[in-house]
Design a protein around this motif. Structure first.
Motif, mmCIF file in Angstrom:
data_model
loop_
_atom_site.group_PDB
_atom_site.id
_atom_site.type_symbol
_atom_site.label_atom_id
_atom_site.label_comp_id
_atom_site.label_asym_id
_atom_site.label_seq_id
_atom_site.Cartn_x
_atom_site.Cartn_y
_atom_site.Cartn_z
ATOM 1 N N ALA A 1 29.641 38.156 39.176
ATOM 2 C CA ALA A 1 30.609 37.891 40.228
ATOM 3 C C ALA A 1 31.770 38.874 40.128
ATOM 4 O O ALA A 1 32.242 39.397 41.142
ATOM 5 C CB ALA A 1 31.111 36.447 40.122
ATOM 6 N N VAL A 2 32.221 39.149 38.878
ATOM 7 C CA VAL A 2 33.318 40.088 38.678
ATOM 8 C C VAL A 2 32.901 41.477 39.147
ATOM 9 O O VAL A 2 33.634 42.166 39.872
ATOM 10 C CB VAL A 2 33.733 40.122 37.191
ATOM 11 N N ASP B 1 30.676 42.298 41.352
ATOM 12 C CA ASP B 1 30.613 42.345 42.816
ATOM 13 C C ASP B 1 31.995 42.427 43.432
ATOM 14 O O ASP B 1 32.229 43.160 44.394
ATOM 15 C CB ASP B 1 29.888 41.109 43.357
ATOM 16 N N GLY B 2 32.915 41.655 42.850
ATOM 17 C CA GLY B 2 34.287 41.672 43.336
ATOM 18 C C GLY B 2 34.884 43.060 43.225
ATOM 19 O O GLY B 2 35.545 43.547 44.158
ATOM 20 N N ASP C 1 33.659 45.368 45.755
ATOM 21 C CA ASP C 1 34.309 45.155 47.040
ATOM 22 C C ASP C 1 35.745 45.667 47.057
ATOM 23 O O ASP C 1 36.473 45.445 48.024
ATOM 24 C CB ASP C 1 34.329 43.659 47.408
ATOM 25 N N MET D 1 38.258 45.022 44.603
ATOM 26 C CA MET D 1 39.298 44.320 43.848
ATOM 27 C C MET D 1 39.497 44.987 42.497
ATOM 28 O O MET D 1 38.593 45.644 41.992
ATOM 29 C CB MET D 1 38.869 42.869 43.598
ATOM 30 N N LYS E 1 41.858 40.941 39.162
ATOM 31 C CA LYS E 1 41.831 40.035 40.303
ATOM 32 C C LYS E 1 40.433 39.451 40.471
ATOM 33 O O LYS E 1 40.253 38.249 40.692
ATOM 34 C CB LYS E 1 42.243 40.806 41.567
ATOM 35 N N ALA E 2 39.452 40.355 40.349
ATOM 36 C CA ALA E 2 38.067 39.885 40.521
ATOM 37 C C ALA E 2 37.754 38.777 39.519
ATOM 38 O O ALA E 2 37.121 37.774 39.841
ATOM 39 C CB ALA E 2 37.094 41.055 40.327
ATOM 40 N N VAL F 1 39.486 35.514 40.604
ATOM 41 C CA VAL F 1 38.812 34.868 41.731
ATOM 42 C C VAL F 1 37.524 34.185 41.248
ATOM 43 O O VAL F 1 37.250 33.021 41.575
ATOM 44 C CB VAL F 1 38.481 35.913 42.823
ATOM 45 N N ALA F 2 36.781 34.955 40.438
ATOM 46 C CA ALA F 2 35.507 34.392 39.944
ATOM 47 C C ALA F 2 35.767 33.132 39.146
ATOM 48 O O ALA F 2 35.087 32.109 39.316
ATOM 49 C CB ALA F 2 34.779 35.415 39.084
#
Lengths: 898, 111
Positions: free
Chosen positions: A31-32, A34-35, A38, A40, A44-45, A48-49
């Protein structure tokens, strides 16, 4: 992944944990990544994750939860947690554990006794097919007792064996004593006379050698004997060469043919020697009735069918046999003999079952009270842990999980108590077997076994669930918001209500137990106050001597010898008087029952009733302390002169002639053809069958008489007699030694047996009552103590809960006494409710123990009133202490503290 | 009557995803469901992983560790034969549920 895999996972929690953690970590990292892709920043990633992910620990727990069998593993962790909780409050844990250990232990012990005595089959193969040949004979008077019915005669044995269609085999036996000489000191041993078919019916093979064969059951056959395992060890050191050796039994040489295995008994009779009964298949008569019958039912035959089968044989028996010329064999129809067979186990266990169930019920009730107390303790604890529970609830512990945790704590407590209880039960049983109360049958079979441990386990878990259920149910639904702000008034009231209900239940149970205990105490007191018909039993030394035919053949010499022994005994310093009789009170031995006709009296039933006979020496009544009411005692001249003289008991005299004085000089006889006997004396009634049984009417014959039971009538002595001597030294070892020396100075071949005092016999006859009394008294005391603690706990807790209210009331000017009274009154209300419920329960339950009572009704008002007073005073005391504390509250402090 | 409820629909989504995409890890499944539903459905990790482990124990899916395209070790799941049967049943149940709910809603409007 199936069940196997789940169970396997249990054993490797660590690996599963790590794997799940890795899986979740991978998810987070992806998830990190991918963030970041995108656009981030990594930081931040990651945030969010994480936000999406939620609490990683909770997620892991839930995932793991799906992996374990019904959450068994987390169960283990809850148990550990529970143990830690208990360790944190050792005072509570110890109090609860002790209560449980004693409560469960006592229940286990009694359960074990009930299981071994009442429930387990007797130790014979297919024991459920064994029946006791119990005959009812309502017309036979005292010859047929309620417990053992009419016993069988040898002729009945022959008729039943030859003609029955119901039994695979059948045998009869009778207990007895015999003198064994020629080994070491002369010794009196317990024997069982057994007929052919008896050992076959019981079906237990000999451990060594063989059973008796048919030839040895012939009166003219070879004289043989079998040994018990214990006697074989004692007398022959367990050597196998005992088989084939000769043993002098009653001065009759007998060849040892077999040894029965360890623990083998006949019904509940322990014996040293088995001797063939050897009845005469041709010359037996209808009487006498002294044998116990045991039979093995054929596979498809029921008890009722066997009853019907044998009922048919009663008249066959009267056709086949006679009591001699000139007698009417069908005279026995007056006795109304009817088979009433029952399982051998029922016969062996007898009346004890009622007593055991009462004790079991009693202890069960005490256990309930104990559980109620522990419940109260747990609820108070749960209350103080409310904050902890709220926090755990807020952290995501579900209601079920919390309830399970609380239940686990109580079950853990129960199990720990149960573990200790096994030790308590073991010790208790050792004590019980050592004390051998109330002639408990099958005592030797009692020991702790798998069933007992299983029972303990079950009881422990049940108790745990029982006293854990209420707190678990109440406190698992703690609202989140109550954590910090303290309890709400309504929640407090609901919990107070459940505690009140528990106390009412406790008081009710305590009342039932106290009523039972006091009923037993009153029974005991009434029994102690009963006039027994003999005095100062502790000062009466008794012992039994048997003179076998082979030692002294002449009947007159037998009586002469007994007379000599009595004289030597009376000459011992400190002995005031000595005498002997065939039977002494409460020795469980009725010498004879036969009919006795009073001169000039017409009997409506056609035949005179049966009376108990006893055969006594001059001086016997004086030694026993039985008061002479009218006339005089026998003299030795009466005895040796074979004078036709008898004595009778007071109730016999009153029944026959209206008064004791009128009896003197009157005549009676057994049946036509026997000489009239003149009454020379009347003695007070004696409760020969125990303090709780009405004294029977007794005819006393001299120790030597013309026996009508032989044809023609012949001189008969009493070969087995019990000597009684009155001395303040009775029961002391030195004195007993002097007694033995006195006997042996007359004849060195006579063993002195059953050396006791009358107090021993009396104690034995009271054993059932005193055992039940002791158990109920202990239970009642425990119940009272526990209930007092229960009331104290509830009131004390109410006082602490309402400190603030008390403070306000005081501040507003309420008088202190009013405040104290408020709490005492609530305790009294609880008591009133408990007493009301308990009184109803007691009225129903104590009816079950009516047969254990004597001279007191199960609804005895004095008992109920006494218990009411005791409980009221106890609850007043229990509530007064905390109530006084309430009155002592300082209003300022109470209000400031909130 | 359809046994399925909305909670059971997560099982259906996972099974269907695996049927369409073959081998996949948890994160991939979450992404796929999100995209395929036009961002309407977001699977919570808090529900997904317990559900995966539960379904694995029921024998509907099987797992193995393997490397991702970026060289990361991840646990990959795939449908088993039992899982295919389960999927068919779950799809039917879900259809019935939707039809049933729809019917109730339309009835409410017309009435």
């Amino acid at each position: 992944m199936g069940w196997a895999a789940r169970v396997r996972n249990l054993g490797r929690r660590g690996r599963v944990d790590a794997e799940i953690e890795a899986e979740l970590r991978a998810h987070l990292e992806m998830a990190v990544e991918d963030g970041m892709r995108d656009g981030m920043s990594e930081e931040k990633a990651r945030r969010v994750a994480r936000l999406r992910f939620g609490n990683p620990v909770v997620l892991k727990e839930r995932t793991v939860g799906a992996d374990a069998v019904l959450g068994l593993d987390s169960l283990g962790r809850d148990v550990k947690f529970a143990l830690r909780q208990l360790k944190k409050s050792p005072g509570f844990a110890i109090a609860a554990l002790l209560t449980l250990a004693i409560g469960i232990g006592a229940n286990t012990a009694v359960f074990t006794v009930i299981d071994r005595v009442l429930l387990q089959p007797l130790p014979y193969p297919q024991a459920d097919r064994l029946v006791a040949l119990h005959l009812d004979a309502p017309g036979a008077g005292g010859l047929a007792s309620f417990s053992s019915g009419l016993q069988l005669s040898p002729s009945m044995y022959f008729t039943f064996t030859r003609h029955n269609r119901s039994f695979a085999s059948l045998g009869v036996w009778a207990p007895g004593e015999a003198n064994v000489t020629g080994l070491a000191q002369p010794e009196q041993v317990h024997t069982a006379l057994v007929s052919g078919g008896l050992l076959e019916t019981l079906g237990v093979p000999a451990a060594l050698g063989r059973w008796f064969n048919a030839a040895e059951q012939d009166p003219r056959g070879a004289q043989t004997v079998m040994l018990s395992y214990g006697y074989w060890q004692r007398a022959f050191g367990g050597k196998s060469d005992a088989i084939g050796r000769m043993l002098q039994v009653n001065n009759q040489p007998r060849e040892i043919v077999g040894v029965m295995p360890r623990g083998f008994r006949i019904a509940d009779h322990d014996f040293d020697l088995l001797i063939p009964l050897a009845p005469d298949p041709v010359n037996e008569q209808l009487a006498p009735f002294y044998l116990n019958g045991i039979a093995r039912l054929k596979p498809d035959v029921t008890m009722a069918e066997a009853d019907a089968d044998l009922a048919r044989l009663i008249s066959v028996w009267m056709d086949e046999w006679t009591n001699g010329p000139g007698t009417n064999p069908h005279w026995y129809e007056n006795w109304r003999i009817a088979p009433h067979f029952r399982s051998l186990r029922t016969e062996v266990v007898g009346e004890v079952s009622r007593m055991l169930w009462v004790v079991m019920a009693t202890l069960g009730l005490v256990m309930l009270i104990a559980c109620a107390n522990i419940t109260n303790l747990l609820m108070v604890r749960a209350e103080s842990r409310q904050q902890e529970l709220s926090i755990r609830s807020a952290l995501g512990a579900g209601r079920l999980r919390l309830a399970r945790g609380l239940l686990l704590e109580s079950v853990t407590l129960g199990l720990a108590g149960g573990a200790l209880a096994v030790g308590v039960a073991w010790a208790g049983l050792r004590l019980l077997v050592a004390a051998a109360p109330a002639h408990l049958p099958r005592l030797a079979e009692i020991h702790l076994d798998g069933w007992s441990v299983g029972f303990t386990l079950l009881l422990a878990v049940l108790c745990g669930l029982l006293f854990g259920a209420i707190p678990a149910w109440r406190y698992s639904r703690v609202p989140l918001m109550t954590s910090g702000t303290g309890r709400t008034a309504s929640a407090g009231r609901a919990q107070q209500r459940s505690r009140d209900a528990l106390v009412v239940a406790q008081l009710a149970i305590a009342l039932v137990l106290l009523v039972s205990a006091i009923l037993m105490i009153r029974t005991f007191a009434t029994l102690r106050a009963v006039n027994l018909g003999f005095s100062d039993p502790a000062q009466v030394q008794i012992m039994t001597i048997a003179i076998p035919q082979q030692l002294i053949a002449d009947e007159r010499v037998v009586t002469r010898t007994e007379n000599d022994i009595a004289d030597r005994l009376a000459a011992i310093p400190g002995v005031r008087t000595a005498g002997f009789a065939t039977s002494v009170p409460m020795d469980g031995n009725d010498p004879d029952w036969d009919q006795m006709a009073v001169e000039g009296k017409v009997y409506s039933s056609g035949a005179p009733p049966l009376y108990l006979f006893n055969y006594v020496s001059p001086g016997y009544f004086q030694a026993m302390g039985t008061r002479l009411v009218a006339g005089r005692d026998f003299t030795w001249d009466d005895v040796y002169g074979l004078r036709t003289r008898v004595m009778v008991s007071e109730n016999f005299a009153r029944q026959a002639w209206g008064s004791t004085a009128a009896a003197i000089g009157k005549r009676l006889r057994q049946y036509s053809g026997t000489p009239w006997q003149q009454v020379i004396g009347v003695v007070e009634d004696v409760r020969v069958h125990g303090a709780d049984e009405a004294p029977p009417a007794i005819v006393y014959w001299p120790a030597m008489w013309m026996s009508p039971y032989t044809r023609p009538a012949s001189v008969a002595s009493q070969r087995t007699v019990t000597f009684a001597m009155r001395s303040s030294l009775a029961g002391q070892l030195g004195f007993i030694h002097q007694v033995e020396q006195a006997v042996w100075s007359v004849n060195g071949n006579l063993p002195v047996a059953q050396v006791r005092t009358m107090e021993d016999l009396y104690g034995q006859s009271m054993a059932r009552t005193s055992f039940t009394l002791t158990m109920l008294a202990i239970a009642g005391a425990m119940a009272l103590a526990l209930s007092v603690i229960g009331i104290y706990g509830v009131i004390a807790y109410a006082v602490t809960q309402r400190t603030r209210e008390i403070g306000i009331r005081l501040a507003l000017g309420a008088p202190k006494q009013r405040l104290s009274w408020m709490f005492v009154r609530s305790a009294l209300m609880l008591t009133a409710a408990g007493v009301a419920v308990g009184a109803c329960a007691a009225a129903l339950l104590t009816r079950l123990m009516q047969t254990l009572l004597f001279g007191v009704s199960a609804l005895d008002p004095v008992t109920y009133a006494a218990v009411l007073v005791v409980l009221t005073v106890a609850s007043l005391l229990a509530s007064w202490l905390p109530a006084r504390r309430a009155a002592g509250v300082d209003p300022m402090e109470a209000l400031r503290a909130e | 009557m359809a046994k399925s409820d909305l909670q059971g629909s997560l099982d259906l989504l996972v099974l269907k995803t695996l049927a369409q995409r073959g081998r996949l890890h948890g994160y991939g499944m979450a992404l796929h469901i999100q995209r395929a539903s036009d961002e309407l459905l977001r699977v919570e990790e808090g529900s997904l992983y317990p559900a995966l482990h539960r379904m694995e124990q029921s024998g509907w899916i099987a797992s193995e560790w393997a490397l991702t395209a970026t060289g990361r070790r991840a646990k990959y799941y795939r449908l088993t034969t039992a899982g295919q049967k389960r999927l068919a049943a779950a799809e039917q149940e879900f259809d019935e549920l939707v039809r049933g709910v729809r019917a109730v809603l339309t009835a409410a409007y017309s009435g």
